[in-house]
Design an enzyme around this catalytic site. Sequence first.
Site, PDB file in Angstrom:
ATOM      1  N   ASP A  82      -8.357 -11.589   4.212  1.00 19.78           N
ATOM      2  CA  ASP A  82      -8.906 -12.970   3.797  1.00 19.78           C
ATOM      3  C   ASP A  82      -7.746 -13.914   4.525  1.00 19.78           C
ATOM      4  OD1 ASP A  82      -7.121 -12.441   1.649  1.00 19.78           O
ATOM      5  OD2 ASP A  82      -7.752 -13.843   0.723  1.00 19.78           O
ATOM      6  N   GLU A 140      -7.339 -12.046  -1.229  1.00 19.10           N
ATOM      7  CA  GLU A 140      -6.024 -12.016  -2.171  1.00 19.10           C
ATOM      8  C   GLU A 140      -5.745 -13.454  -2.259  1.00 19.10           C
ATOM      9  OE1 GLU A 140      -2.025 -12.331  -2.998  1.00 19.10           O
ATOM     10  OE2 GLU A 140      -2.937 -13.328  -0.938  1.00 19.10           O
TER      11      GLU A 140
END
Length: 396
Positions: A82, A140
Amino acid sequence: MLRDKLMNMLNEREEEMISLRRHFHEYPEISFQEKETSAFIARFYEGKEVEVHTHVGNGYGIVVTIKGKNPGKTIALRADFDALKIEEQTGLPFASKNPGVMHACGHDGHTAYLLVLADCLIRLKDEWDGTVKIVHQHAEEQAPAGAKSIVDSGLLDDVDEIYGIHFYPDYETGTIFYTSGYAYAGCSDINVHIQGTGGHGSAPHKANDVIVAASSFVMNLQTIASRRINPYDMAVVTIGSFEGVGSSNVIKDNLILRGDARYMDLEVGKVIEEHFHRIGRGLAEMYDVKVDIEYNSDYPPLYNHPEQTAKAIAVLEKEGIGDYLDTVVAVPANTGAEDFGQYLLKIPGAFLNVGARPEQAEVFDNHHPKFDINEKSLLVAAKAVGDITLAALLAK
């Protein structure tokens, strides 16, 4: 020799790693919205002799299972994919094409190196025993994050050890840094809503002023670390947002505080949470206000298991130094948070930091709009994790 074959394959595919990293960098997606990134990763494994699970956990997580020639140990490798809500300012030719979104923490590189390493392990799978599970993790960066949901999926229940890395541009390329034991802080996200009674500034006795109550609350929170935690233990309580905007002659009736707590031990985290609520209850009584606290412990402290850390470092010092590494260095714990700690609560393993200092003079830290990594670090990471993986599979 198996190791020589793997290292040679990685050498030959260094440009592919760089190309993949640049693709992910150019098309970043924020936590829980990584639809296209996840689809790209899944396509990479199409036609390969592996088992692929998509939409794992609470988002777009992917778990890929590679089975070796014979049964043996099961080793997991994790990389996050991400990006962040940051407007990129690097000026790179492959800079983000998605406005306001940027890979400013190296997750593009994490994913790129692991894709190529995974493919090399797939091509060599008839030459090693055991199972390797590749964990491509979503989200995350944003709580509640993706790691715990992947652990809870059950797909890693048979894993014996797990490993991961993180790129840092303030460390020299060709260096790996590690911490045995607690390596990253736990982090709890906190939201506090205080409801009082508004009124006119000329008649404060008719109101319950939330500005005064909240100010007292913020100050008293600092006594948690200074008076409730052992001085030898790490603890920080921060209120980063005090949303109490109003008028000069109006007593506010409600406001919101936002902050976090950081700690290096789960028990310390529990003490912080207990006293946070206790101070909140005292505030409600003292100022006759209503206090609602949302306290989410999403990132546990990251604890590198000493046995797995020692084995990984021993392998790197034996195989890596003089080859793809200049040195391996022990460093103090990092007070940042990293949800890899969720895996380590259940599975023995280690998380290492890989130096990625760019060749230009000025270096920008993780989460900076000018953040960048030295792309030579991709091959360093792939070889280091490759060495650790082979050693873990062969260990009795």
